[in-house]
Design an enzyme around this catalytic site. Structure first.
Site, PDB file in Angstrom:
ATOM      1  N   GLU A   3      -5.021   2.752   6.932  1.00  0.00           N
ATOM      2  CA  GLU A   3      -4.717   2.735   5.488  1.00  0.00           C
ATOM      3  C   GLU A   3      -5.363   3.923   4.774  1.00  0.00           C
ATOM      4  OE1 GLU A   3      -5.214  -1.079   3.464  1.00  0.00           O
ATOM      5  OE2 GLU A   3      -6.056  -0.034   1.738  1.00  0.00           O
ATOM      6  N   SER A  16     -10.909  -1.642   3.605  1.00  0.00           N
ATOM      7  CA  SER A  16     -10.183  -2.005   4.826  1.00  0.00           C
ATOM      8  C   SER A  16      -9.647  -0.732   5.455  1.00  0.00           C
ATOM      9  CB  SER A  16      -9.002  -2.918   4.516  1.00  0.00           C
ATOM     10  OG  SER A  16      -9.472  -4.127   4.020  1.00  0.00           O
ATOM     11  N   ARG A  75       0.834  -1.225   0.000  1.00  0.00           N
ATOM     12  CA  ARG A  75       0.000   0.000   0.000  1.00  0.00           C
ATOM     13  C   ARG A  75       0.866   1.271   0.000  1.00  0.00           C
ATOM     14  NH1 ARG A  75      -2.155  -3.517  -1.379  1.00  0.00           N
ATOM     15  NH2 ARG A  75      -3.900  -4.654  -0.487  1.00  0.00           N
TER      16      ARG A  75
HETATM   17  C1  LIG Z   1     -15.692  -1.532  -0.637  1.00  0.00           C
HETATM   18  C2  LIG Z   1     -14.224  -1.238  -0.825  1.00  0.00           C
HETATM   19  C3  LIG Z   1     -13.341  -2.284  -1.061  1.00  0.00           C
HETATM   20  C4  LIG Z   1     -11.963  -2.031  -1.243  1.00  0.00           C
HETATM   21  N1  LIG Z   1     -11.126  -3.078  -1.494  1.00  0.00           N
HETATM   22  C5  LIG Z   1      -9.809  -2.837  -1.695  1.00  0.00           C
HETATM   23  C6  LIG Z   1      -8.910  -3.914  -1.998  1.00  0.00           C
HETATM   24  O1  LIG Z   1      -9.283  -5.065  -2.109  1.00  0.00           O
HETATM   25  N2  LIG Z   1      -7.597  -3.607  -2.164  1.00  0.00           N
HETATM   26  C7  LIG Z   1      -7.126  -2.329  -2.076  1.00  0.00           C
HETATM   27  O2  LIG Z   1      -5.914  -2.113  -2.258  1.00  0.00           O
HETATM   28  N3  LIG Z   1      -7.956  -1.305  -1.793  1.00  0.00           N
HETATM   29  C8  LIG Z   1      -9.270  -1.514  -1.606  1.00  0.00           C
HETATM   30  N4  LIG Z   1     -10.114  -0.470  -1.323  1.00  0.00           N
HETATM   31  C9  LIG Z   1      -9.576   0.886  -1.208  1.00  0.00           C
HETATM   32  C10 LIG Z   1      -9.572   1.664  -2.553  1.00  0.00           C
HETATM   33  O3  LIG Z   1     -10.487   1.086  -3.431  1.00  0.00           O
HETATM   34  C11 LIG Z   1      -8.167   1.657  -3.181  1.00  0.00           C
HETATM   35  O4  LIG Z   1      -7.208   2.236  -2.309  1.00  0.00           O
HETATM   36  C12 LIG Z   1      -8.150   2.421  -4.508  1.00  0.00           C
HETATM   37  O5  LIG Z   1      -6.929   2.195  -5.153  1.00  0.00           O
HETATM   38  C13 LIG Z   1      -8.361   3.922  -4.314  1.00  0.00           C
HETATM   39  O6  LIG Z   1      -8.522   4.514  -5.595  1.00  0.00           O
HETATM   40  P1  LIG Z   1      -9.317   5.878  -5.719  1.00  0.00           P
HETATM   41  O7  LIG Z   1      -9.258   6.324  -7.137  1.00  0.00           O
HETATM   42  O8  LIG Z   1     -10.636   5.767  -5.119  1.00  0.00           O
HETATM   43  O9  LIG Z   1      -8.355   6.807  -4.852  1.00  0.00           O
HETATM   44  P2  LIG Z   1      -8.824   8.001  -3.892  1.00  0.00           P
HETATM   45  O10 LIG Z   1      -9.508   7.450  -2.698  1.00  0.00           O
HETATM   46  O11 LIG Z   1      -9.543   9.016  -4.683  1.00  0.00           O
HETATM   47  O12 LIG Z   1      -7.405   8.577  -3.449  1.00  0.00           O
HETATM   48  C14 LIG Z   1      -6.549   7.781  -2.641  1.00  0.00           C
HETATM   49  C15 LIG Z   1      -5.225   8.557  -2.488  1.00  0.00           C
HETATM   50  O13 LIG Z   1      -4.603   8.658  -3.769  1.00  0.00           O
HETATM   51  C16 LIG Z   1      -4.366  10.033  -4.116  1.00  0.00           C
HETATM   52  N5  LIG Z   1      -4.594  10.151  -5.555  1.00  0.00           N
HETATM   53  C17 LIG Z   1      -5.667   9.710  -6.258  1.00  0.00           C
HETATM   54  N6  LIG Z   1      -5.501   9.978  -7.573  1.00  0.00           N
HETATM   55  C18 LIG Z   1      -4.294  10.595  -7.688  1.00  0.00           C
HETATM   56  C19 LIG Z   1      -3.562  11.114  -8.798  1.00  0.00           C
HETATM   57  N7  LIG Z   1      -4.007  11.059 -10.056  1.00  0.00           N
HETATM   58  N8  LIG Z   1      -2.344  11.677  -8.547  1.00  0.00           N
HETATM   59  C20 LIG Z   1      -1.861  11.772  -7.289  1.00  0.00           C
HETATM   60  N9  LIG Z   1      -2.519  11.301  -6.201  1.00  0.00           N
HETATM   61  C21 LIG Z   1      -3.720  10.700  -6.409  1.00  0.00           C
HETATM   62  C22 LIG Z   1      -5.382  10.825  -3.298  1.00  0.00           C
HETATM   63  O14 LIG Z   1      -4.950  12.152  -3.053  1.00  0.00           O
HETATM   64  C23 LIG Z   1      -5.449   9.999  -2.005  1.00  0.00           C
HETATM   65  O15 LIG Z   1      -4.383  10.328  -1.133  1.00  0.00           O
HETATM   66  C24 LIG Z   1     -11.485  -0.701  -1.161  1.00  0.00           C
HETATM   67  C25 LIG Z   1     -12.385   0.363  -0.942  1.00  0.00           C
HETATM   68  C26 LIG Z   1     -13.750   0.100  -0.777  1.00  0.00           C
HETATM   69  C27 LIG Z   1     -14.688   1.241  -0.565  1.00  0.00           C
END
Ligand SMILES: Cc1cc2nc3c(=O)[nH]c(=O)nc-3n(C[C@H](O)[C@H](O)[C@H](O)COP(=O)(O)OP(=O)(O)OC[C@H]3O[C@@H](n4cnc5c(N)ncnc54)[C@H](O)[C@@H]3O)c2cc1C
Length: 308
Positions: free
Chosen positions: A303, A233, A182
């Protein structure tokens, strides 16, 4: 915020909005932009459609001294209850994609699950694990998202970024991305915005790939409390332990603070049972950390990224 600088910023936003490369709201609600459905207001919520718009907004924000945060789908964040005094920049409108042989290049806003589906249709294996992880390519790279038998690290060979401080473009190849559990180089360095990523996959059998993806999706809906808003998580895995088990053993399943609750279905998830505030979630997270430490001597780290 300085009113002249704010006016300059708005002028730039409205120019780009007229060209249909972004849209924006002033004094907008943040809760709909996070899967937790929690958050106060932001001075600006900007939805960019193109790389030019993203870079244009970032440049202007730097020039005008406007605080900013770039997010993807908002699936791993907790917005504060307080006003965000600046611009929250949403990238999910940036969805350019190109595919050649076993290589896919995707812009930061492309949905990770949609990307896994696209790979499957092209008979490319390697992204099955990503099917069902909510989020964008940018967020997945930032977090080195992973599940089951895979993580971003195994399939991304290059990432492209814009360096806000130096107004420059760059790329990280292979190890330079510093992917860890992560973690990525983007969490170490401030002001590097992920524009896109190159995925190198392998030829496979599309029906076998589909079956694997569907299996992972079934496992998710069986084990995870997908019926409630959450950010997945809440805690990182402590080396050698299952975090959900530690939380369960500390007697916390179902424990709640205000509208935030430790899921009864999966203790690793903090869920929003309705009306939870960021303060509720933060208090619950800290109570969980304390109780787990008291019960098992293990420190568990959050996380989820807090944006304030
Ligand atoms: C139901 C559920 C299940 C999940 N299961 C998993 C799983 O199995 N495995 C897992 O790893 N995660 C899981 N997650 C967490 C999440 O889905 C991941 O961390 C995912 O990669 C986040 O992507 P996002 O686009 O939503 O990022 P965001 O939540 O929008 O951002 C996360 C971080 O990344 C930064 N960021 C986003 N885009 C950029 C960019 N273009 N440039 C610079 N910084 C950026 C943001 O500033 C923030 O700090 C889960 C979440 C939920 C709600």
């Amino acid at each position: 915020m300085n009113s002249i600088k704010k006016a300059n910023f708005i002028k730039k936003l409205s120019e780009m909005a007229e060209r249909d490369i972004l849209s924006y709201t002033e004094n907008g609600d943040l809760a709909p932009h996070s899967t937790f459905k929690i958050g106060g207001k932001a001075d600006f919520i900007v939805r960019v459609q193109t790389r030019e718009a993203l870079v244009g907004v970032l440049k202007q924000a730097r020039e005008d001294g406007i605080k900013y945060t770039v997010i993807g789908n908002g699936s791993n964040i907790l917005f504060s209850d307080e006003r965000y005094e600046g611009a929250i920049i949403l990238t999910t409108g940036m969805t350019a994609l190109s595919c050649e042989d076993n290589i896919i290049e995707a812009e930061c806003g492309y949905s990770l699950t949609a990307l896994a589906s696209r790979a499957q249709k092209l008979s490319l294996t390697g992204l099955e694990f990503a099917y069902g992880i909510p989020g964008s390519v940018g967020g997945a790279v930032f977090m080195n998202a992973g599940a089951y038998d895979g993580e971003i690290k195994n399939v991304v060979t290059k990432t492209y970024y814009y360096d806000v401080k130096n107004d420059a473009f760059g790329e990280f190849v292979g190890e330079e991305n510093k992917f860890g559990y992560r973690e990525s180089v983007y969490q170490e360095k401030d002001g590097l915005i992920i524009l896109g990523a190159r995925f190198e996959l392998e030829k496979g059998d599309s029906s076998a790939i589909l079956e694997k993806m569907q299996g992972f999706m079934r496992a998710r809906s069986e084990k995870q409390p997908l019926e409630y808003p959450s950010a997945g998580s809440t805690f990182k895995r402590a080396p050698g332990y299952f975090t959900a088990k530690l939380i369960d053993e500390a007697g916390l399943k179902g424990y709640s603070v205000g509208g935030a609750q430790v899921s009864e279905k999966h203790a690793g998830f903090v869920i929003n049972r309705g009306g939870a505030t960021a303060a509720d979630v933060k208090k619950l997270v800290s109570d969980i950390q304390d109780a787990v430490y008291k019960n098992s001597g293990v420190e568990i780290k959050c996380e989820i990224k807090i944006i304030e």
